[in-house]
Scaffold this motif. Sequence first.
Motif, PDB file in Angstrom:
ATOM      1  N   HIS A 133       0.831  -1.198   0.000  1.00 44.44           N
ATOM      2  CA  HIS A 133       0.000   0.000   0.000  1.00 44.44           C
ATOM      3  C   HIS A 133       0.877   1.265   0.000  1.00 44.44           C
ATOM      4  O   HIS A 133       0.629   2.204  -0.761  1.00 44.44           O
ATOM      5  CB  HIS A 133      -0.915  -0.010   1.225  1.00 44.44           C
ATOM      6  N   PHE A 174      -6.619   5.186 -10.377  1.00 43.60           N
ATOM      7  CA  PHE A 174      -7.636   4.133 -10.396  1.00 43.60           C
ATOM      8  C   PHE A 174      -7.438   3.096 -11.511  1.00 43.60           C
ATOM      9  O   PHE A 174      -8.268   2.208 -11.675  1.00 43.60           O
ATOM     10  CB  PHE A 174      -9.033   4.766 -10.511  1.00 43.60           C
ATOM     11  N   LEU A 206      -5.656   0.972  -5.663  1.00 42.78           N
ATOM     12  CA  LEU A 206      -6.329  -0.332  -5.575  1.00 42.78           C
ATOM     13  C   LEU A 206      -5.379  -1.531  -5.689  1.00 42.78           C
ATOM     14  O   LEU A 206      -5.749  -2.644  -5.342  1.00 42.78           O
ATOM     15  CB  LEU A 206      -7.410  -0.439  -6.667  1.00 42.78           C
ATOM     16  N   SER A 253      -4.798  -4.242  -2.938  1.00 41.44           N
ATOM     17  CA  SER A 253      -5.828  -5.253  -2.650  1.00 41.44           C
ATOM     18  C   SER A 253      -5.521  -6.561  -3.387  1.00 41.44           C
ATOM     19  O   SER A 253      -5.876  -7.641  -2.919  1.00 41.44           O
ATOM     20  CB  SER A 253      -7.200  -4.738  -3.044  1.00 41.44           C
ATOM     21  N   ALA A 284     -11.962  -1.340  -9.710  1.00 41.86           N
ATOM     22  CA  ALA A 284     -12.775  -1.402  -8.488  1.00 41.86           C
ATOM     23  C   ALA A 284     -13.593  -2.691  -8.449  1.00 41.86           C
ATOM     24  O   ALA A 284     -13.757  -3.304  -7.390  1.00 41.86           O
ATOM     25  CB  ALA A 284     -13.685  -0.186  -8.423  1.00 41.86           C
ATOM     26  N   VAL A 333     -11.459  -5.558  -7.219  1.00 39.76           N
ATOM     27  CA  VAL A 333     -11.269  -5.502  -5.762  1.00 39.76           C
ATOM     28  C   VAL A 333     -12.518  -6.037  -5.062  1.00 39.76           C
ATOM     29  O   VAL A 333     -12.418  -6.847  -4.120  1.00 39.76           O
ATOM     30  CB  VAL A 333     -10.986  -4.047  -5.299  1.00 39.76           C
TER      31      VAL A 333
END
Lengths: 200, 275
Positions: free
Chosen positions: B45, B125, B200, B203, B250, B253
């Motif tokens: 992260h 993103f 993201l 993840s 997204a 994830v």
Amino acid sequence: MLCVNNLSLGYSGHIIIEELSFELASGGLIFVTGANGSGKSTLLRGILGLTKILLGEIKINKGIKIAYVPQAEAERTEYNFPASIREIVLMGRQRPFKLFYNSRDVQAASYAMTRFEINNLDAQLGQLSGGQMRRVLLARAFCAEPDLLLLDEPCAGLDASGREIFYDYLNDLRLKYNTAVLMVTHDDNLNLKPDKIINL
Amino acid sequence: MLNNFFEFLNYDFVQRAFIAGSLVAVCAAVLGVILILKRYALIGHGLSEIAFASCSAANALNLPPLIFAAPVVIFAAFLILFISIKRRVGGDIAIAAVSSCALALGVIITSLSSGFNSSVYGYMFGSILALDNQDVILAIALSGFIILIFIIFYNRLFIITYNEEYARSLGLNVNFYQGLIALTTALVILTGMRIMGALLISSLIIFPALTARKLASSFRAIILIAALVALISFAAGIFISFIYNLPAGASIVIANAGLFMIIIIFKNLLKVICI
């Protein structure tokens, strides 16, 4: 095989072992005894290079196979590690220039597990009792067929049958591979005759 | 609906997304097992935020983003690992401090230059459906390198993950393998950022390993299951994204998180039934 000269070990300026000297030849057996906190485990860790040497030197023959059995507490954080007993014992066959295990490695690990009567090979360390864990750590070291074996209270937690297996297997290793053994012990009722006893 | 989806799979840009995405997902999952077991999961992260800052700076300076970000992220990976090992500062504190500063710096640089344009938005993103052939070749090359490293050093990485002190007692060069883990983490972040986005990508490192941990008890099984979970979640995420017209990164994830929750519920139900 192993030569310790005027060795001093300790932590953050506090000396625990001072000016210790001894030699251990192939096939030799030395007991290390002493009160709690006298530096028995620190000595083994110093030989393995896990503790910084304050003074003196440790000479070990190049290229020899060294195996180590730590106290059970040393691997307490790994009790919940997702590794099977089979995987943990096989680690003992790892060497600095060896990338993959061969069938001989698998055989040696299987033999050690059979000899120590370890049956639940797919279990994790945390699912075993204290005595069973000790058998696993011993099997991991013994399957290495080492030239030098460092044992830190190997019989702690072992029942009578476990101790008998341990002594028999250790004698076999010494006969077959001329293994030199440095053993930290509190046990005075041993079936072994040491060449020397170092009291710290 | 399924027919439409299979038709959708025939497009070149979708095939590129599948090839690059699934390779990166597998690498991230395998690496994630090691990072989670070594309690370094936050490194992924932290590095992704540093990668975002580097790409923003590259964008402001009109430089190629990946070429600019690669040395910065690799250096940061080694720095965070070094600080964590030395324990002068707790690993999580070091990561939080370095990465939040990097993210703030990235936001400031972006605001002072072109603002949040589509390029910066892409780093944040991801833009999996906008990958070109060059991206796919890079993903194949880096993933191939990472998988090869894992195969060659599998036994050593296992021992070092299990117990570093025991690894040292066997004569293994623990620092070298820690460096290798730092390098591969940086490479996964750099490759995955284009696909999943800086916010993201971590993840992909965390969820498959967590799910696999619930299903297996041996290290080898966890590695294999994590890779499989990553592939299933990736495909499911792309499918969800297509059906509901949602952002792909997204959706992947959410698919990962959903699979994790299903496994937890299923395991708990099984426990109740068995009692």
